[in-house]
Design an enzyme around this catalytic site. Structure first.
Site, PDB file in Angstrom:
ATOM      1  N   THR A 100      27.521  55.565  60.930  1.00 53.86           N
ATOM      2  CA  THR A 100      26.537  54.553  60.526  1.00 53.86           C
ATOM      3  C   THR A 100      26.509  54.381  59.031  1.00 53.86           C
ATOM      4  O   THR A 100      26.294  53.301  58.505  1.00 53.86           O
ATOM      5  CB  THR A 100      25.143  54.961  61.036  1.00 53.86           C
ATOM      6  OG1 THR A 100      25.192  55.020  62.452  1.00 53.86           O
ATOM      7  CG2 THR A 100      24.072  54.000  60.594  1.00 53.86           C
ATOM      8  N   TYR A 150      24.771  47.006  64.817  1.00 53.63           N
ATOM      9  CA  TYR A 150      25.741  47.208  63.727  1.00 53.63           C
ATOM     10  C   TYR A 150      26.990  47.869  64.281  1.00 53.63           C
ATOM     11  O   TYR A 150      26.993  48.398  65.385  1.00 53.63           O
ATOM     12  CB  TYR A 150      25.121  48.074  62.625  1.00 53.63           C
ATOM     13  CG  TYR A 150      24.838  49.500  63.036  1.00 53.63           C
ATOM     14  CD1 TYR A 150      23.592  49.871  63.531  1.00 53.63           C
ATOM     15  CD2 TYR A 150      25.821  50.486  62.953  1.00 53.63           C
ATOM     16  CE1 TYR A 150      23.335  51.171  63.922  1.00 53.63           C
ATOM     17  CE2 TYR A 150      25.571  51.795  63.339  1.00 53.63           C
ATOM     18  CZ  TYR A 150      24.318  52.132  63.819  1.00 53.63           C
ATOM     19  OH  TYR A 150      24.069  53.434  64.225  1.00 53.63           O
ATOM     20  N   THR A 201      26.251  60.754  62.568  1.00 59.29           N
ATOM     21  CA  THR A 201      25.345  61.889  62.816  1.00 59.29           C
ATOM     22  C   THR A 201      25.415  62.389  64.254  1.00 59.29           C
ATOM     23  O   THR A 201      24.991  63.496  64.531  1.00 59.29           O
ATOM     24  CB  THR A 201      23.895  61.469  62.525  1.00 59.29           C
ATOM     25  OG1 THR A 201      23.574  60.323  63.330  1.00 59.29           O
ATOM     26  CG2 THR A 201      23.708  61.140  61.050  1.00 59.29           C
ATOM     27  N   ASP A 202      25.976  61.588  65.165  1.00 59.96           N
ATOM     28  CA  ASP A 202      25.975  62.004  66.578  1.00 59.96           C
ATOM     29  C   ASP A 202      26.693  63.334  66.780  1.00 59.96           C
ATOM     30  O   ASP A 202      26.229  64.177  67.539  1.00 59.96           O
ATOM     31  CB  ASP A 202      26.646  60.937  67.464  1.00 59.96           C
ATOM     32  CG  ASP A 202      25.748  59.724  67.662  1.00 59.96           C
ATOM     33  OD1 ASP A 202      26.208  58.750  68.283  1.00 59.96           O
ATOM     34  OD2 ASP A 202      24.603  59.754  67.175  1.00 59.96           O
ATOM     35  N   LYS A 254      21.069  67.432  65.436  1.00 59.23           N
ATOM     36  CA  LYS A 254      20.415  66.115  65.407  1.00 59.23           C
ATOM     37  C   LYS A 254      19.212  66.189  66.338  1.00 59.23           C
ATOM     38  O   LYS A 254      19.339  66.484  67.522  1.00 59.23           O
ATOM     39  CB  LYS A 254      21.393  65.020  65.847  1.00 59.23           C
ATOM     40  CG  LYS A 254      20.827  63.607  65.717  1.00 59.23           C
ATOM     41  CD  LYS A 254      21.894  62.541  65.912  1.00 59.23           C
ATOM     42  CE  LYS A 254      21.319  61.125  65.716  1.00 59.23           C
ATOM     43  NZ  LYS A 254      22.360  60.077  65.799  1.00 59.23           N
ATOM     44  N   GLU A 269      16.324  86.996  82.539  1.00 62.13           N
ATOM     45  CA  GLU A 269      16.197  86.672  83.973  1.00 62.13           C
ATOM     46  C   GLU A 269      17.557  86.707  84.669  1.00 62.13           C
ATOM     47  O   GLU A 269      17.653  86.712  85.886  1.00 62.13           O
ATOM     48  CB  GLU A 269      15.576  85.269  84.131  1.00 62.13           C
ATOM     49  CG  GLU A 269      14.103  85.200  83.731  1.00 62.13           C
ATOM     50  CD  GLU A 269      13.505  83.841  84.038  1.00 62.13           C
ATOM     51  OE1 GLU A 269      13.248  83.077  83.093  1.00 62.13           O
ATOM     52  OE2 GLU A 269      13.327  83.530  85.223  1.00 62.13           O
TER      53      GLU A 269
HETATM   54  N1  DGL Z   1      27.591  55.750  66.003  1.00 56.36           N
HETATM   55  C1  DGL Z   1      26.792  56.925  65.698  1.00 56.36           C
HETATM   56  C2  DGL Z   1      27.671  57.899  64.914  1.00 56.36           C
HETATM   57  O1  DGL Z   1      28.623  57.462  64.287  1.00 56.36           O
HETATM   58  C3  DGL Z   1      25.592  56.521  64.935  1.00 56.36           C
HETATM   59  C4  DGL Z   1      24.841  57.626  64.371  1.00 56.36           C
HETATM   60  C5  DGL Z   1      25.036  57.748  62.885  1.00 56.36           C
HETATM   61  O2  DGL Z   1      26.138  57.722  62.334  1.00 56.36           O
HETATM   62  O3  DGL Z   1      24.026  57.972  62.252  1.00 56.36           O
HETATM   63  O4  DGL Z   1      27.399  59.112  64.956  1.00 56.36           O
END
Ligand code: DGL
Length: 378
Positions: free
Chosen positions: A64, A77, A143-144, A216, A333
C-alpha cells in the site's frame, strides 16, 4: 551605610550582568532547542559532509505504501504501483538523514509475497552488507505479510547492521497518506546507532517493533502494527529515536540454498472440528503442521488424534493459538510430551510457520530440538 550601598550597587550591577548573560544564553539555547529537531541532529548540508552521511539501501517490494488510487474510486487502490525512486523523492528531508540508493525487488501486494522474493531480499541484503555497499537497509513492504518477511529475514541474515521494514495503511494518493512519514522515520531508525545489533525491525506510525514480536492487529488502522506479547522496542517522537527495551540476542538459522521452503500448513481450529483438514495436509505431504488452536492451543479430540498420527509419521506438529495475545505453553490441556508436539510459546501461527519451515530446512525435526528453538528465540 555608604559601604553597604556601594556594595549593593556593585552586586546589583554584577547580578544584572549575570542575569542578562543568562537570559541571552537561554534564548540562544531556546532557539536551538526550539529548532526543528531534524536540522539540529543533522546539520550536514555540504557535499563533503553529505558524503559522510550513512548509506541506506532502500529495497522496494510494493504494498500500500507504493499504492495509487484506482479508477474504481471509493478508496480503491492498487498496491505496488509506485516505484522505489519515486517513493524516496516523495519524502522531503531524507537527503539530510542519509545517502540513499533504491532498488525494486518486487511490485506486489504483500498478500502475494513468495519464498522467491524472500530469498531475493535475503541475498541482496547479505551481499550489500558483506560488500560494504550499505550501512543499513530499509524495505518498503505491504503490511499483510510484513511480520512474516521481517521474521524470516531476522532468522537468516548474518549481520548486526540495521534492517528496517516499513509500510503504510493508506496509499500514497490518499488524504492523510501515512507512507511518507513512515519512510522518514524508518530511515531515522535505520541510521541511528542505537539500532545496531537489534536485528530486523518494523517502523510504522512512530513505533518501533521487533521482527519476532510484531504482528498486524487491525485491518485498516494506521496503528495496526503492534507487539502484543513482547511489547514494542521503542518510539520515534519528533525526530528522536528512543529504544525502551534491551538488545535481544538474535536467533540464527542457515538460509537454505534455494526456494521454496518446506511445505508447512496452518490449520485453523473451530467448534465441531473434525480431522479432515489435517488428513488433507498429511496427504499433501506437508512437512509441518501449525495448529491455530483455540485458547491455549487447543482443539477437538478428533483433530488431536489426527495431529498425533501426523507426528508419528515425522511431521513437525506445533500448537499455536488463534487468539491474539498470550503464550502457548507445553503440557497444559494437551500432553505434548506424549504426543510429540511442540508448543509455540509467544509465536502466532504465521510466525510459528516461518520458524518451523527454517528448522526443517536446516534438518531440525526432532520435537525436542524444535521446542528448544521455539524457547530460545528470545
Ligand atoms: N495489499 C496489502 C499489502 O500489500 C495492503 C496492506 C498494506 O500494504 O498496508 O500488504
Amino acid at each position: 551605610m555608604m559601604t553597604i550601598t556601594f556594595l549593593s550597587s556593585t552586586i546589583r550591577k554584577s547580578l544584572v550582568q549575570k542575569l542578562r548573560t543568562a537570559v541571552v544564553a537561554s534564548l540562544a539555547v531556546g532557539l536551538v532547542v526550539g529548532a526543528p529537531v531534524y536540522a539540529q541532529e543533522n546539520p550536514m548540508n555540504t557535499s563533503t559532509q553529505k558524503a559522510a552521511l550513512p548509506r541506506v539501501l532502500l529495497l522496494a517490494t510494493g504494498g500500500t505504501i507504493a499504492g495509487s488510487a484506482d479508477s474504481r474510486g471509493s478508496g480503491a487502490y492498487n498496491a505496488g504501483a509506485i516505484g522505489a525512486q519515486q517513493l524516496i523523492s516523495s519524502v522531503a528531508g531524507l537527503g539530510e538523514l542519509a545517502s540513499l540508493s533504491a532498488e525494486q525487488v518486487a511490485s506486489i501486494g504483500s498478500q502475494d509475497m513468495t519464498d522467491d522474493v524472500w530469498f531475493k531480499l535475503a541475498h541482496r541484503i547479505q551481499e550489500a552488507f558483506d560488500k560494504h555497499e550499505a550501512d543499513s537497509v530499509v524495505i518498503t513492504h505491504g503490511t499483510d505479510t510484513m511480520e512474516e518477511t521481517a521474521y524470516f529475514l531476522s532468522l537468516v541474515l548474518k549481520t548486526d547492521k540495521p534492517v528496517v521494514l516499513v509500510g503504510s495503511m493508506r496509499p500514497a494518493t490518499a488524504l492523510g497518506a501515512d507512507g511518507p512519514a513512515n519512510i522518514y522515520q524508518a530511515v531515522q531508525v535505520a541510521v541511528d546507532r542505537q539500532s545496531i545489533g537489534r536485528g530486523v525491525l518494523v517502523v510504522m506510525n512512530d513505533q518501533i517493533d521487533s521482527a519476532r514480536g510484531v504482528t498486524k492487529t487491525h485491518s485498516t488502522s494506521v496503528q495496526t502494527m503492534q507487539s502484543p506479547n513482547l511489547g514494542s522496542q521503542g518510539y520515534v517522537d519528533l525526530g528522536h529515536v528512543r529504544f525502551l527495551q534491551p538488545v535481544q540476542p538474535s536467533q540464527l538459522l542457515t538460509l537454505p540454498k534455494a526456494a521454496p521452503l518446506p511445505r508447512v500448513e496452518i490449520i485453523y481450529s473451530h467448534s465441531n472440528m473434525d480431522a479432515s483438514q489435517i488428513e488433507h495436509a498429511i496427504a499433501d505431504k506437508a512437512k509441518g503442521i501449525i495448529l491455530a488452536g483455540m485458547g491455549d492451543g487447543n482443539t477437538s479430540k478428533a483433530a488431536l488424534a489426527a495431529l498425533e498420527k501426523a507426528a508419528s509419521q515425522g511431521i513437525v506438529v506445533v500448537r499455536s493459538t488463534r487468539v491474539s495475545k498470550g503464550y502457548v505453553n507445553r503440557d497444559v490441556e494437551v500432553d505434548d510430551s506424549k504426543s510429540g508436539f511442540v508448543a509455540s510459546m509467544d509465536l502466532n501461527p504465521q510466525k510459528a510457520r516461518v520458524l518451523t519451515q527454517l528448522l526443517i530446512a536446516n534438518g531440525i525435526t526432532d520435537p525436542v530440538k524444535v521446542q528448544e528453538a521455539f524457547l530460545n528465540g528470545h
